[in-house]
Design a protein around this motif. Structure first.
Motif, PDB file in Angstrom:
ATOM      1  N   ASP A 210       2.180 -76.146 -16.847  1.00  0.00           N
ATOM      2  CA  ASP A 210       1.847 -77.912 -16.394  1.00  0.00           C
ATOM      3  C   ASP A 210       2.080 -77.676 -15.249  1.00  0.00           C
ATOM      4  O   ASP A 210       1.453 -78.374 -14.406  1.00  0.00           O
ATOM      5  CB  ASP A 210       1.725 -77.905 -17.497  1.00  0.00           C
ATOM      6  CG  ASP A 210       0.541 -80.172 -16.962  1.00  0.00           C
ATOM      7  OD1 ASP A 210      -0.851 -79.689 -16.231  1.00  0.00           O
ATOM      8  OD2 ASP A 210       0.277 -80.784 -17.784  1.00  0.00           O
ATOM      9  N   ILE A 211       3.423 -78.276 -15.320  1.00  0.00           N
ATOM     10  CA  ILE A 211       4.296 -78.529 -14.410  1.00  0.00           C
ATOM     11  C   ILE A 211       4.155 -77.486 -13.063  1.00  0.00           C
ATOM     12  O   ILE A 211       4.165 -78.016 -11.776  1.00  0.00           O
ATOM     13  CB  ILE A 211       6.074 -78.911 -14.861  1.00  0.00           C
ATOM     14  CG1 ILE A 211       5.914 -79.148 -16.319  1.00  0.00           C
ATOM     15  CG2 ILE A 211       6.775 -78.830 -13.689  1.00  0.00           C
ATOM     16  CD1 ILE A 211       7.199 -79.268 -16.154  1.00  0.00           C
ATOM     17  N   LYS A 212       4.585 -76.115 -13.791  1.00  0.00           N
ATOM     18  CA  LYS A 212       4.642 -75.221 -12.179  1.00  0.00           C
ATOM     19  C   LYS A 212       2.342 -75.350 -11.083  1.00  0.00           C
ATOM     20  O   LYS A 212       2.789 -75.735 -10.240  1.00  0.00           O
ATOM     21  CB  LYS A 212       4.115 -73.937 -12.605  1.00  0.00           C
ATOM     22  CG  LYS A 212       6.090 -73.535 -13.413  1.00  0.00           C
ATOM     23  CD  LYS A 212       5.198 -71.916 -13.993  1.00  0.00           C
ATOM     24  CE  LYS A 212       6.882 -71.343 -14.304  1.00  0.00           C
ATOM     25  NZ  LYS A 212       5.701 -69.670 -14.395  1.00  0.00           N
ATOM     26  N   ASN A 213       1.788 -75.863 -12.036  1.00  0.00           N
ATOM     27  CA  ASN A 213       0.364 -75.637 -10.878  1.00  0.00           C
ATOM     28  C   ASN A 213       0.858 -77.772 -10.630  1.00  0.00           C
ATOM     29  O   ASN A 213      -0.011 -77.037  -9.793  1.00  0.00           O
ATOM     30  CB  ASN A 213      -1.074 -75.931 -12.221  1.00  0.00           C
ATOM     31  CG  ASN A 213      -1.044 -74.855 -12.795  1.00  0.00           C
ATOM     32  OD1 ASN A 213      -0.576 -74.091 -11.973  1.00  0.00           O
ATOM     33  ND2 ASN A 213      -1.691 -74.806 -13.953  1.00  0.00           N
ATOM     34  N   GLU A 214       0.993 -78.446 -11.308  1.00  0.00           N
ATOM     35  CA  GLU A 214       0.866 -80.070 -10.477  1.00  0.00           C
ATOM     36  C   GLU A 214       2.054 -79.447  -9.795  1.00  0.00           C
ATOM     37  O   GLU A 214       1.828 -79.814  -7.786  1.00  0.00           O
ATOM     38  CB  GLU A 214       1.810 -80.685 -11.588  1.00  0.00           C
ATOM     39  CG  GLU A 214       1.181 -81.180 -12.386  1.00  0.00           C
ATOM     40  CD  GLU A 214      -0.333 -81.972 -11.769  1.00  0.00           C
ATOM     41  OE1 GLU A 214      -0.594 -82.236 -11.177  1.00  0.00           O
ATOM     42  OE2 GLU A 214      -1.099 -82.399 -13.296  1.00  0.00           O
ATOM     43  N   LYS A 215       2.769 -78.803  -9.278  1.00  0.00           N
ATOM     44  CA  LYS A 215       4.332 -78.679  -8.450  1.00  0.00           C
ATOM     45  C   LYS A 215       3.748 -78.063  -7.008  1.00  0.00           C
ATOM     46  O   LYS A 215       4.496 -77.894  -6.071  1.00  0.00           O
ATOM     47  CB  LYS A 215       5.039 -78.295  -8.434  1.00  0.00           C
ATOM     48  CG  LYS A 215       5.961 -76.808  -8.766  1.00  0.00           C
ATOM     49  CD  LYS A 215       7.228 -76.669  -9.811  1.00  0.00           C
ATOM     50  CE  LYS A 215       7.123 -75.583 -10.731  1.00  0.00           C
ATOM     51  NZ  LYS A 215       7.627 -74.073  -9.174  1.00  0.00           N
ATOM     52  N   PHE A 216       2.550 -77.354  -7.723  1.00  0.00           N
ATOM     53  CA  PHE A 216       1.884 -76.515  -6.596  1.00  0.00           C
ATOM     54  C   PHE A 216       1.309 -76.468  -5.578  1.00  0.00           C
ATOM     55  O   PHE A 216       0.519 -76.378  -4.628  1.00  0.00           O
ATOM     56  CB  PHE A 216       1.466 -74.239  -6.485  1.00  0.00           C
ATOM     57  CG  PHE A 216       2.614 -74.347  -7.730  1.00  0.00           C
ATOM     58  CD1 PHE A 216       3.845 -74.489  -7.337  1.00  0.00           C
ATOM     59  CD2 PHE A 216       2.338 -73.229  -8.314  1.00  0.00           C
ATOM     60  CE1 PHE A 216       4.975 -73.018  -7.666  1.00  0.00           C
ATOM     61  CE2 PHE A 216       3.382 -72.423  -8.831  1.00  0.00           C
ATOM     62  CZ  PHE A 216       4.842 -71.998  -8.378  1.00  0.00           C
ATOM     63  N   GLY A 217       0.428 -78.023  -5.335  1.00  0.00           N
ATOM     64  CA  GLY A 217      -0.335 -78.554  -5.170  1.00  0.00           C
ATOM     65  C   GLY A 217       0.133 -78.897  -3.551  1.00  0.00           C
ATOM     66  O   GLY A 217      -0.835 -79.765  -2.899  1.00  0.00           O
ATOM     67  N   THR A 218       1.143 -78.242  -2.890  1.00  0.00           N
ATOM     68  CA  THR A 218       1.466 -79.000  -1.643  1.00  0.00           C
ATOM     69  C   THR A 218       0.678 -78.259  -0.336  1.00  0.00           C
ATOM     70  O   THR A 218       0.299 -77.819  -1.455  1.00  0.00           O
ATOM     71  CB  THR A 218       3.094 -77.591  -1.291  1.00  0.00           C
ATOM     72  OG1 THR A 218       3.493 -78.656  -2.538  1.00  0.00           O
ATOM     73  CG2 THR A 218       3.839 -78.073   0.190  1.00  0.00           C
ATOM     74  N   VAL A 219       0.623 -79.078   1.030  1.00  0.00           N
ATOM     75  CA  VAL A 219      -0.192 -78.688   1.958  1.00  0.00           C
ATOM     76  C   VAL A 219       0.596 -78.760   2.375  1.00  0.00           C
ATOM     77  O   VAL A 219       1.418 -79.264   2.942  1.00  0.00           O
ATOM     78  CB  VAL A 219      -1.281 -79.846   1.985  1.00  0.00           C
ATOM     79  CG1 VAL A 219      -2.496 -80.603   0.575  1.00  0.00           C
ATOM     80  CG2 VAL A 219      -0.689 -81.101   2.819  1.00  0.00           C
ATOM     81  N   GLY A 220      -0.709 -77.194   3.886  1.00  0.00           N
ATOM     82  CA  GLY A 220       0.527 -77.598   5.134  1.00  0.00           C
ATOM     83  C   GLY A 220      -0.686 -76.921   5.820  1.00  0.00           C
ATOM     84  O   GLY A 220      -2.260 -76.322   5.801  1.00  0.00           O
ATOM     85  N   CYS A 221      -0.732 -76.128   6.897  1.00  0.00           N
ATOM     86  CA  CYS A 221      -1.011 -76.017   8.302  1.00  0.00           C
ATOM     87  C   CYS A 221      -0.472 -75.368   8.645  1.00  0.00           C
ATOM     88  O   CYS A 221       0.831 -75.605   9.390  1.00  0.00           O
ATOM     89  CB  CYS A 221      -1.840 -77.310   8.699  1.00  0.00           C
ATOM     90  SG  CYS A 221      -3.208 -76.986   9.584  1.00  0.00           S
TER      91      CYS A 221
END
Length: 352
Positions: A210-221
């Motif tokens: 659960d933590i791994k998924n939450e912390k991987f929501g970073t956005v970038g461009c």
């Protein structure tokens, strides 16, 4: 003996010519201008599986990714700068509760939201970053302002907020970043950790799925404009349940973000501690510059070889000076999209 030497020499010459020919071919292929302008984005990577995604949620993510990238693409199409395209594209995602950035940022152990962001200009190699911001609506805008309006590269915490106020950026009440979904995720993680510790389990689940998924929501461009300038930016809320002012890779130039007009632009998402240790974003550029690798070769080596061997998980989106693009990740999925100068749109979530 002399005849044997001549045969061996001829063989070596043939091998050398073959290698030079292959190198030249690779160089010629990679140097072909594919797009006059292009843009590529990510909304995080992790254990993103079709079976765990409702049709409504999948549609919502795809719609927001499409909305975001079209904003940046329009700017580029109309002759705007890669800087403007990256900022506005990321802001669309920062304003959405779907992603772990801005409005959708995850909570710290203290039940607050601490935001990080970074930006780099490939033409000048100038950069700006912020960490631990709690009341600035758009962290990516603040990171760019640090680059353009200060002598520094990174500002943090209260100082970054003071700078934002002085520069006229929008300041919000910290409650702006509150979302029920993220708050409940924090409570689930805290409750699970407490239960395990009560049973004397030494393997507290700080890094559970659960933590791994939450912390991987970073956005970038990453964007390439008509002038040939590359820009890259990344924005995140960090890791759910993070403590002690933890800072990941997103605001660190060379780890979470890198751009160089000579090579490429990169934005990262994943387990930040590993991206910092391997300098993922810069390494991709360095392999292209010093080993003459193509964008695809460099991103594949860094993510699938170096990062994976260390135990790191996540991915990158990257764009080179000729408009070549790369989505590279070692997780089950990554929210991602791209558009080129022909208007061809790609929006994907799962691994193929």
């Amino acid at each position: 003996m002399k005849k044997l030497f001549l045969i061996l020499a001829s063989f070596l010459v043939l091998i050398s010519c073959k290698n030079e020919s292959e190198f030249s071919l690779k160089q010629n292929i990679s140097n072909v201008k594919k797009s006059k302008f292009a843009i590529i984005i990510h909304g995080g990577a992790g254990t993103i599986l079709k079976k765990n995604m409702s049709d409504e949620k999948e549609a919502a993510y795809k719609a927001k990714l499409e909305e975001a990238i079209k904003v940046g693409h329009t700017i580029l199409k109309n002759g705007g700068t890669s800087t403007a395209a990256v900022m506005r594209t990321i802001q669309v995602m920062e304003e959405s509760p779907l992603f772990n950035a801005g409005k959708g940022a995850v909570f710290t152990h203290e039940e607050t939201n601490e935001l990080d962001a970074s930006f780099m200009d490939g033409k000048t190699l100038n950069a700006g970053a912020v960490a631990g911001v709690t009341n600035v609506k758009s962290p990516i805008e603040l990171a760019i302002k640090v680059m353009t309006d200060s002598d520094h590269v990174m500002l943090s915490g209260k100082g970054a907020s003071v700078f934002a106020k002085e520069k006229g950026l929008e300041i919000v009440d910290p409650n702006y970043f509150y979302t029920e979904r993220r708050f409940k995720s924090l409570q689930r993680i805290k409750n699970r950790n407490k239960t395990e510790l009560d049973h004397d389990d030494k393997k507290a689940a700080f890094y559970d799925a659960d933590i791994k998924n939450e912390k991987f929501g970073t956005v970038g461009c990453v964007a390439l404009d008509k002038e040939g300038n590359i820009a890259a930016g990344t924005s995140t809320g960090g890791m759910t349940n993070k403590r002690w002012g933890r800072i990941g890779d997103a605001p660190i130039i060379g780890s979470g973000t890198y751009a160089n007009n000579l090579t490429c632009g990169v934005s990262s998402t994943g387990w930040g501690e590993y991206f910092i240790r391997t300098q993922v974003a810069y390494d991709i550029s360095a392999q292209m510059e010093y080993q003459q690798k193509t964008l695809k070769e460099a991103t594949k080596d860094v993510i699938q070889n170096k990062l994976t061997k260390l135990g790191g998980t996540g991915g990158v989106v990257a764009l080179d000076k000729n408009g070549n693009m790369s989505f590279e990740f070692n997780t089950a999925g990554m929210y991602r999209a791209s558009m080129n100068d022909k208007g061809q749109l790609i929006v994907k979530i799962y691994k193929e």
